[in-house]
Scaffold this active site. Structure first.
Site, PDB file in Angstrom:
ATOM      1  N   LEU A 291       6.549   3.147   1.619  1.00  0.00           N
ATOM      2  CA  LEU A 291       7.503   2.032   1.706  1.00  0.00           C
ATOM      3  C   LEU A 291       8.595   2.309   2.730  1.00  0.00           C
ATOM      4  CD1 LEU A 291       7.862   1.201  -2.096  1.00  0.00           C
ATOM      5  CD2 LEU A 291       6.243   0.264  -0.411  1.00  0.00           C
TER       6      LEU A 291
ATOM      7  N   MET B 274       0.839  -1.201   0.000  1.00  0.00           N
ATOM      8  CA  MET B 274       0.000   0.000   0.000  1.00  0.00           C
ATOM      9  C   MET B 274       0.876   1.253   0.000  1.00  0.00           C
ATOM     10  SD  MET B 274      -3.381  -1.019   2.141  1.00  0.00           S
ATOM     11  CE  MET B 274      -2.681  -0.810   3.774  1.00  0.00           C
TER      12      MET B 274
ATOM     13  N   SER C 243       6.708  -0.446  10.372  1.00  0.00           N
ATOM     14  CA  SER C 243       5.325  -0.366   9.901  1.00  0.00           C
ATOM     15  C   SER C 243       5.078   1.056   9.425  1.00  0.00           C
ATOM     16  CB  SER C 243       4.360  -0.693  11.050  1.00  0.00           C
ATOM     17  OG  SER C 243       3.055  -0.260  10.714  1.00  0.00           O
ATOM     18  N   SER C 244       4.292   1.180   8.361  1.00  0.00           N
ATOM     19  CA  SER C 244       3.946   2.527   7.879  1.00  0.00           C
ATOM     20  C   SER C 244       3.232   3.297   8.979  1.00  0.00           C
ATOM     21  CB  SER C 244       3.050   2.424   6.649  1.00  0.00           C
ATOM     22  OG  SER C 244       3.631   1.548   5.706  1.00  0.00           O
TER      23      SER C 244
ATOM     24  N   GLY D  97       5.041 -10.380   3.769  1.00  0.00           N
ATOM     25  CA  GLY D  97       5.828 -10.315   4.997  1.00  0.00           C
ATOM     26  C   GLY D  97       5.195 -11.112   6.128  1.00  0.00           C
TER      27      GLY D  97
ATOM     28  N   HIS E  94       9.341  -3.325   3.507  1.00  0.00           N
ATOM     29  CA  HIS E  94       8.856  -3.532   2.134  1.00  0.00           C
ATOM     30  C   HIS E  94      10.032  -3.772   1.189  1.00  0.00           C
ATOM     31  CE1 HIS E  94       5.563  -0.708   3.668  1.00  0.00           C
ATOM     32  NE2 HIS E  94       4.881  -1.786   3.329  1.00  0.00           N
TER      33      HIS E  94
HETATM   34  P1  PAJ Z   1       1.339  -3.130   3.464  1.00  0.00           P
HETATM   35  O1  PAJ Z   1       0.943  -2.899   4.873  1.00  0.00           O
HETATM   36  O2  PAJ Z   1       1.857  -1.985   2.650  1.00  0.00           O
HETATM   37  O3  PAJ Z   1       2.413  -4.277   3.449  1.00  0.00           O
HETATM   38  C1  PAJ Z   1       2.913  -4.776   2.238  1.00  0.00           C
HETATM   39  C2  PAJ Z   1       3.761  -5.991   2.553  1.00  0.00           C
HETATM   40  O4  PAJ Z   1       4.874  -5.619   3.352  1.00  0.00           O
HETATM   41  C3  PAJ Z   1       2.974  -7.068   3.339  1.00  0.00           C
HETATM   42  O5  PAJ Z   1       3.285  -8.350   2.811  1.00  0.00           O
HETATM   43  C4  PAJ Z   1       3.527  -6.879   4.743  1.00  0.00           C
HETATM   44  O6  PAJ Z   1       3.465  -8.057   5.519  1.00  0.00           O
HETATM   45  C5  PAJ Z   1       4.962  -6.485   4.457  1.00  0.00           C
HETATM   46  N1  PAJ Z   1       5.602  -5.817   5.598  1.00  0.00           N
HETATM   47  C6  PAJ Z   1       5.112  -4.783   6.318  1.00  0.00           C
HETATM   48  N2  PAJ Z   1       5.964  -4.471   7.324  1.00  0.00           N
HETATM   49  C7  PAJ Z   1       6.993  -5.345   7.244  1.00  0.00           C
HETATM   50  C8  PAJ Z   1       8.193  -5.538   8.003  1.00  0.00           C
HETATM   51  N3  PAJ Z   1       8.500  -4.775   9.063  1.00  0.00           N
HETATM   52  N4  PAJ Z   1       9.032  -6.531   7.630  1.00  0.00           N
HETATM   53  C9  PAJ Z   1       8.737  -7.320   6.556  1.00  0.00           C
HETATM   54  N5  PAJ Z   1       7.622  -7.180   5.796  1.00  0.00           N
HETATM   55  C10 PAJ Z   1       6.767  -6.205   6.138  1.00  0.00           C
HETATM   56  O7  PAJ Z   1      -0.178  -5.686   3.770  1.00  0.00           O
HETATM   57  C11 PAJ Z   1      -0.602  -4.855   2.989  1.00  0.00           C
HETATM   58  O8  PAJ Z   1       0.091  -3.725   2.638  1.00  0.00           O
HETATM   59  C12 PAJ Z   1      -1.946  -4.995   2.292  1.00  0.00           C
HETATM   60  O9  PAJ Z   1      -2.842  -5.682   3.129  1.00  0.00           O
HETATM   61  C13 PAJ Z   1      -1.856  -5.695   0.905  1.00  0.00           C
HETATM   62  C14 PAJ Z   1      -1.334  -7.125   1.026  1.00  0.00           C
HETATM   63  C15 PAJ Z   1      -0.964  -4.876  -0.054  1.00  0.00           C
HETATM   64  C16 PAJ Z   1      -3.280  -5.779   0.280  1.00  0.00           C
HETATM   65  O10 PAJ Z   1      -3.846  -4.518   0.147  1.00  0.00           O
END
Ligand code: PAJ
Length: 283
Positions: free
Chosen positions: A37, A34, A190-191, A152, A41
């Protein structure tokens, strides 16, 4: 010269690009995001690079996985920085559909995931969430047609829901899990960490520390119920409102009674002020 990354905003360009790669015998990996990044990500993008010849990253803030009271309107959007980071990683294509492209007027079909999507974890607090995720992820898979998609472990229940959906619908791709990337103090990237005040940011690592201590206690054969109760208290004492802190089977997400029911995953969601954080670790 700064490097650029190709962006597709309509299905025709996405399909044409992927078809050309396929015609050349190349494989494709998709990383759904989403946007906003961060290094977590980007680690998934690097992992995707190792799994396929071509990497597509989707950026789409999916309205159907947010409830009306949630943070859709304020969800961080950092488009220029995202594109620059993806260009540095030599991402082959960014798939960035508008809401109108993803959900055209009259859109009327949804995926209703069960099993891990009904485990009583995130689904208990965000009942609309996995239906929205499964629907958009299925559509992203069908739009892009990748050989592999990277998710993730940070969003562990989501990873299991997507894996189950791929199996159940015989979608022709592999799900590749990526490890959680953390700050030095253990806080999972986390975002939504951007919402934390400095005081909350100082407290936030308690979540991961408590999971680690809990996992160590379970490994030492301490009774799971007592470990979970202590862990919930520790997190609450630090200032969190705990939504859940549970020990589950790492594959099925079914409740576990003892370490023998493993492999076990500890999963937590808790609110700090206005920010809801989730995390999980293997025992
Ligand atoms: P989003 O929150 O942007 O995360 C995108 C991907 O990044 C997901 O697979 C999430 O598990 C991974 N991710 C987030 N934080 C992480 C971290 N600290 N370490 C490793 N991976 C991490 O998850 C989503 O978006 C949405 O639900 C989506 C799957 C895109 C559907 O809309």
């Amino acid at each position: 010269m700064t490097s650029r990354v190709a962006v597709a905003r309509d299905l025709k360009k996405l399909r044409r690009t992927v078809a050309a790669w396929r015609a050349a015998g190349e494989t494709v990996a998709l990383v759904p995001t989403m946007g906003a990044l961060h290094a977590g990500h980007l680690a998934l993008v690097r992992l995707a690079r190792r799994k396929a010849d071509r990497v597509v990253v989707s950026i789409f803030v999916n309205p159907t996985q947010f409830a009306p009271h949630e943070d859709l309107a304020t969800y961080p959007r950092t488009w220029d920085a995202d594109l620059a980071a993806l260009a540095r990683l030599k991402t082959d294509l960014v798939w960035a559909p508008s809401v109108g492209v993803m959900y055209p007027e009259g859109f009327a079909t949804r995926i209703a995931p069960e099993g891990p999507a009904r485990a009583g974890l995130e689904d208990r607090f965000r009942p609309h969430f996995f239906g929205g995720v499964a629907t958009v992820v299925a559509k992203l898979f069908l739009q892009c047609g990748p050989d592999a998609a990277v998710f993730g472990e940070k969003d562990y229940q989501q990873l299991k829901v997507v894996t189950q959906m791929v199996k159940d619908l015989a979608l022709p791709l592999r799900i590749v899990p990526g490890r959680t990337v953390r700050e030095k103090d253990g806080l999972a990237l986390s975002s939504r960490n951007a919402y934390l005040t400095p005081d909350e940011r100082a407290v936030a690592p308690t979540l991961y520390q408590t999971l680690r201590e809990g996992a160590a206690e379970i490994r030492r054969q301490q009774p799971i119920g007592a470990v979970l109760a202590r862990s919930r208290k520790a997190i609450a004492r630090a200032g969190f409102d705990v939504d859940y802190l549970e020990a589950r089977h790492a594959e099925t997400l079914a409740p576990v009674r003892s370490a023998r029911d493993g492999p076990i995953r500890l999963l937590v969601a808790a609110r700090l002020g206005k920010t809801r954080l989730i995390d999980n670790i293997g025992v």
